[in-house]
Write a protein that holds these residues in place. Structure first.
Motif, mmCIF file in Angstrom:
data_model
loop_
_atom_site.group_PDB
_atom_site.id
_atom_site.type_symbol
_atom_site.label_atom_id
_atom_site.label_comp_id
_atom_site.label_asym_id
_atom_site.label_seq_id
_atom_site.Cartn_x
_atom_site.Cartn_y
_atom_site.Cartn_z
ATOM 1 N N TYR A 188 51.922 -20.939 18.743
ATOM 2 C CA TYR A 188 51.719 -19.657 19.432
ATOM 3 C C TYR A 188 52.237 -18.507 18.592
ATOM 4 C CZ TYR A 188 50.275 -21.876 23.797
ATOM 5 O OH TYR A 188 49.582 -22.584 24.749
ATOM 6 N N VAL A 247 47.686 -16.289 22.958
ATOM 7 C CA VAL A 247 48.631 -15.779 23.946
ATOM 8 C C VAL A 247 47.917 -14.735 24.806
ATOM 9 C CG1 VAL A 247 50.805 -14.567 24.318
ATOM 10 C CG2 VAL A 247 50.598 -16.197 22.438
ATOM 11 N N TYR A 248 48.006 -14.884 26.114
ATOM 12 C CA TYR A 248 47.338 -13.971 27.047
ATOM 13 C C TYR A 248 48.274 -12.831 27.415
ATOM 14 C CZ TYR A 248 45.596 -12.231 31.544
ATOM 15 O OH TYR A 248 45.176 -11.430 32.578
ATOM 16 N N LYS A 249 47.778 -11.589 27.266
ATOM 17 C CA LYS A 249 48.524 -10.414 27.694
ATOM 18 C C LYS A 249 47.872 -9.863 28.952
ATOM 19 C CE LYS A 249 50.310 -5.902 26.285
ATOM 20 N NZ LYS A 249 50.427 -4.899 25.190
ATOM 21 N N TRP A 302 54.350 -20.586 26.693
ATOM 22 C CA TRP A 302 54.195 -19.607 25.627
ATOM 23 C C TRP A 302 52.815 -18.946 25.627
ATOM 24 C CZ3 TRP A 302 58.907 -18.987 24.550
ATOM 25 C CH2 TRP A 302 59.794 -20.065 24.470
ATOM 26 N N GLU A 345 52.177 -13.910 27.644
ATOM 27 C CA GLU A 345 53.070 -12.876 27.123
ATOM 28 C C GLU A 345 53.855 -12.268 28.284
ATOM 29 O OE1 GLU A 345 52.596 -8.508 25.005
ATOM 30 O OE2 GLU A 345 51.313 -10.158 24.304
ATOM 31 N N ARG A 346 55.109 -11.989 28.018
ATOM 32 C CA ARG A 346 55.953 -11.407 29.058
ATOM 33 C C ARG A 346 56.786 -10.276 28.460
ATOM 34 N NH1 ARG A 346 58.383 -16.625 28.371
ATOM 35 N NH2 ARG A 346 56.230 -17.261 28.758
ATOM 36 N N GLN A 347 57.117 -9.306 29.320
ATOM 37 C CA GLN A 347 57.909 -8.165 28.888
ATOM 38 C C GLN A 347 59.386 -8.318 29.259
ATOM 39 O OE1 GLN A 347 54.618 -7.690 30.276
ATOM 40 N NE2 GLN A 347 54.165 -7.643 28.075
#
Length: 335
Positions: free
Chosen positions: A39, A46-48, A156, A159-161
């Motif tokens: 990843y 990776v999905y946003k 993974w 995507e995370r903030q």
């Protein structure tokens, strides 16, 4: 006792024989690092999501207090005017997935924890192994400012903030070994890369939480004449990741006389699981109660009182201050 329960017990006792599983732990570490690297270098997608994502998870197998924390955060955000939604894997549910969770959803369809979360908060929620599909289903149904992922710390592909890791100080990290020699999903160095919320009443960090115990309530609506007596004898039925925490809760309440009946986490209960040699009342967790409620609908003549012990995550002020700061950094303002 199942093999999974035997290993769980060995982890809790830090049994010496677990060393024979070290070669499997090495293989786990190799696979984990390889997957994460794929990843990181872009060979896996990776999905946003269109809106910010906050992940609440843990690095250990078994309960850490994550679900009560999530419920408390959802309620807090709702009070602040934030349009929040939740996604989850839906462990224990059989789908079809992805699925929207509502008040009529059952644990057999979407899992026990999602049912508890929605019943407690009425939050928009979707479940399924494919987090992207769950998010898209949720966003097609409602407008949101923030999505909280219940678990998924090691997912993974999403995507995370913001990441919060719940660490149960009472249970700790065991022998600090990776699966299956220990109960770590990731090396303990992971704690240095995310926000850590200590779950304990005697924290050495300003970011901490503990569970407050609510008033026990009777699940059987047909037996409302019964009253709760801490001195009576109970059959304690529990199917959570770390049952010892529930036993501590009982002792906090003053309940010391009980026979423990442990089941695996996310266990699919049958009515036979609630029938014992004694006629003593049953006492259980809210997570288990969402499944028992479904059984009581199928067996309305079941006459053993089932008492439920609600708990609430009590967060330190610093947790709320940090949350506000982190959300402001990604463009989400409190009302």
């Amino acid at each position: 006792m199942s093999m999974a329960q035997r290993i769980q017990d060995a982890w809790n006792r830090q049994a010496s024989w677990l060393i024979v599983l070290r070669p499997l732990a090495w293989l786990y570490r190799l696979g984990f690092c390889l997957n994460k690297s794929l990843y990181a270098i872009g060979l896996k997608k990776v999905y946003k999501a269109p809106v910010p994502v906050m992940v609440i998870g843990n690095i250990t197998v078994g309960g850490s207090g994550k679900t009560p924390l999530l419920i408390e955060l959802v309620k807090h955000l709702q009070q602040q005017g934030i349009r929040v939604g939740v996604i989850s894997r839906g462990y224990g549910g059989h789908g079809p997935f992805p699925a929207i969770v509502d008040q009529n959803s059952t644990p057999s369809e979407v899992g026990d924890e999602p049912c508890l979360i929605v019943q407690s908060t009425h939050v928009p929620m979707a479940v399924g192994a494919n987090r992207q599909a769950s998010i898209e289903l949720l966003l097609n149904a409602t407008q949101l400012d923030l999505i909280i992922s219940d678990d998924g710390l090691q997912h993974w592909a999403l995507e995370r903030q913001i990441e919060w890791i719940v660490l149960d100080q009472n249970r700790g990290l065991g022998n600090e070994k990776l699966l299956p020699e220990g109960y770590l999903r990731e090396p303990k160095s992971r704690l240095q890369k995310s926000t850590v919320i200590q779950h304990t009443r005697s924290a050495d960090s300003e970011r901490n939480m503990h569970l407050g115990v609510g008033e026990p309530y009777l699940l059987n609506s047909s037996l409302q004449g019964n009253w709760f007596d801490v001195n009576q004898y109970f059959n304690a039925v529990v199917g959570i990741g770390f049952p010892q925490r529930f036993y501590q809760t009982l002792k906090t309440l003053g309940v010391h006389q009980f026979q423990a009946h442990e089941f695996p986490d996310h266990h699919e209960y049958e009515i036979e699981d609630l029938i014992f040699d004694s006629n003593d009342a049953i006492i259980t967790t809210e997570k288990d109660a969402v499944k028992f409620k479904q059984l009581l609908e199928q067996y309305p003549d079941f006459s053993t009182p089932i008492w439920v012990i609600p708990v609430k995550a009590i967060l330190s002020p610093d947790c709320y201050d940090l949350l506000k700061q982190q959300l402001q950094q990604i463009g989400i303002q409190f009302s």
